[in-house]
Design a protein around this motif. Structure first.
Motif, PDB file in Angstrom:
ATOM      1  N   ASP A  95      42.077   4.642  41.012  1.00  0.00           N
ATOM      2  CA  ASP A  95      41.043   3.813  40.404  1.00  0.00           C
ATOM      3  C   ASP A  95      40.040   3.430  41.492  1.00  0.00           C
ATOM      4  N   ASN A 107      37.603  -4.054  41.104  1.00  0.00           N
ATOM      5  CA  ASN A 107      37.594  -3.271  39.868  1.00  0.00           C
ATOM      6  C   ASN A 107      36.784  -3.956  38.776  1.00  0.00           C
ATOM      7  N   ASP A 108      36.476  -5.230  38.982  1.00  0.00           N
ATOM      8  CA  ASP A 108      35.730  -5.976  37.971  1.00  0.00           C
ATOM      9  C   ASP A 108      34.468  -6.622  38.541  1.00  0.00           C
ATOM     10  N   GLU A 182      41.615   3.621  31.499  1.00  0.00           N
ATOM     11  CA  GLU A 182      41.836   2.248  31.947  1.00  0.00           C
ATOM     12  C   GLU A 182      43.048   1.615  31.264  1.00  0.00           C
ATOM     13  N   ARG A 208      24.603  -0.203  33.728  1.00  0.00           N
ATOM     14  CA  ARG A 208      26.023  -0.145  34.082  1.00  0.00           C
ATOM     15  C   ARG A 208      26.518  -1.551  34.411  1.00  0.00           C
ATOM     16  N   SER A 211      31.943  -3.541  36.094  1.00  0.00           N
ATOM     17  CA  SER A 211      33.269  -2.937  35.938  1.00  0.00           C
ATOM     18  C   SER A 211      33.201  -1.444  35.651  1.00  0.00           C
ATOM     19  N   SER A 212      32.015  -0.830  35.793  1.00  0.00           N
ATOM     20  CA  SER A 212      31.855   0.599  35.535  1.00  0.00           C
ATOM     21  C   SER A 212      31.542   1.333  36.829  1.00  0.00           C
ATOM     22  N   SER A 231      32.734   5.704  33.843  1.00  0.00           N
ATOM     23  CA  SER A 231      33.982   5.215  33.263  1.00  0.00           C
ATOM     24  C   SER A 231      34.232   3.806  33.768  1.00  0.00           C
ATOM     25  N   LYS A 232      35.262   3.187  33.254  1.00  0.00           N
ATOM     26  CA  LYS A 232      35.675   1.883  33.762  1.00  0.00           C
ATOM     27  C   LYS A 232      36.303   2.068  35.143  1.00  0.00           C
ATOM     28  N   LYS A 233      36.108   1.070  36.010  1.00  0.00           N
ATOM     29  CA  LYS A 233      36.660   1.175  37.351  1.00  0.00           C
ATOM     30  C   LYS A 233      38.188   1.188  37.352  1.00  0.00           C
ATOM     31  N   ARG A 234      38.792   0.674  36.288  1.00  0.00           N
ATOM     32  CA  ARG A 234      40.250   0.685  36.216  1.00  0.00           C
ATOM     33  C   ARG A 234      40.800   2.032  35.735  1.00  0.00           C
TER      34      ARG A 234
END
Length: 245
Positions: A95, A107-108, A182, A208, A211-212, A231-234
């Motif tokens: 991630d 990540n957020d 995620e 964006r 969190s992306s 995508s989501k960072k997670r």
């Protein structure tokens, strides 16, 4: 006609205008790719390397997981389906926080934009940037198409590979390792792969959210199989390291 885009090499980027040659004038370099290897001193893993244009790339996805030396990796890297066999074959999925060797909070949240980040790559290398991925396409164009980044059909890695030639002439050796969502689901093995990139990430563009992130998605399609996505960072993607750092 002049067009502007970034050339990046060894962590230095230039936005000077460049002139693209006409198709009839374009000559592919005599030696393409220039192959080599690099041994990661942290764990002894040997990675094939390839020079594409001005950049030296890992020709294989990173597979590093020592969360003792790198505490930020703990809980932030995975093998597809949690099966070590897939790590041996495709590398590890990371991630955003794991890839850039950052605390989970990132990540957020947004991160100050830099030209490149070493992240979890070995010393002297960095996580590939969006600009460097674009340079693969610029370097390959206009005479070649997406199939120049795929491994050959006879490798039995891609499921029913739809590209007509898939000759991997760039030596990039795209592998269909899928990705992790995620929500912890594993998808796409045999059909596609996602590779995390830095660069445009966290800039206030394209609506964006913090969190992306950005990635390049390589899919088993007849056309448009190589494109920038998000995508989501997670979510977790693969990493290609580029020399310089």
């Amino acid at each position: 006609e002049l067009s502007k885009y970034l050339y990046c090499y060894s962590g230095t980027c230039s936005d000077e205008p460049v002139s693209y040659p006409e198709v009839s004038d374009y000559v592919m370099p005599a030696e393409m790719p220039i192959e080599g290897s690099f041994t990661d001193p942290r764990d002894g893993t040997v990675y094939p390397t390839v020079t594409i244009g001005m950049n030296v790339w890992f020709a294989k996805n990173l597979n590093y997981a020592d969360s003792v030396k790198y505490p930020n990796l703990a809980g932030h890297s995975w093998c597809y389906n949690n099966d070590e066999m897939y790590c041996d074959k495709f590398g590890r999925l990371y991630d955003w926080a794991g890839a850039l060797n950052l605390p989970e909070a990132y990540n957020d949240s947004a991160l100050k934009r830099m030209e490149w980040y070493q992240g979890i790559c070995p010393e002297g290398w960095h996580v590939s940037t969006a600009e460097e991925f674009s340079n693969i396409w610029q370097y390959s164009s206009p005479l070649v198409s997406y199939d120049w980044i795929y491994v050959a059909r006879d490798a039995n890695i891609w499921d029913n590979l739809k590209m007509t030639e898939h000759n991997n002439k760039t030596g990039f050796s795209a592998m269909p390792g899928g990705y992790r969502t995620e929500n912890g689901e594993y998808k796409g093995v045999g059909q596609e792969t996602t590779i995390l990139v830095t660069g445009m990430v966290d800039a206030i563009v394209d609506d964006r959210s913090p969190s992306s992130n950005n990635l390049w998605r390589i899919k088993n399609t007849e056309t448009n199989g190589f494109n920038e996505d998000g995508s989501k960072k997670r979510a977790a993607s693969y990493i290609r390291c580029v020399k310089g750092g």
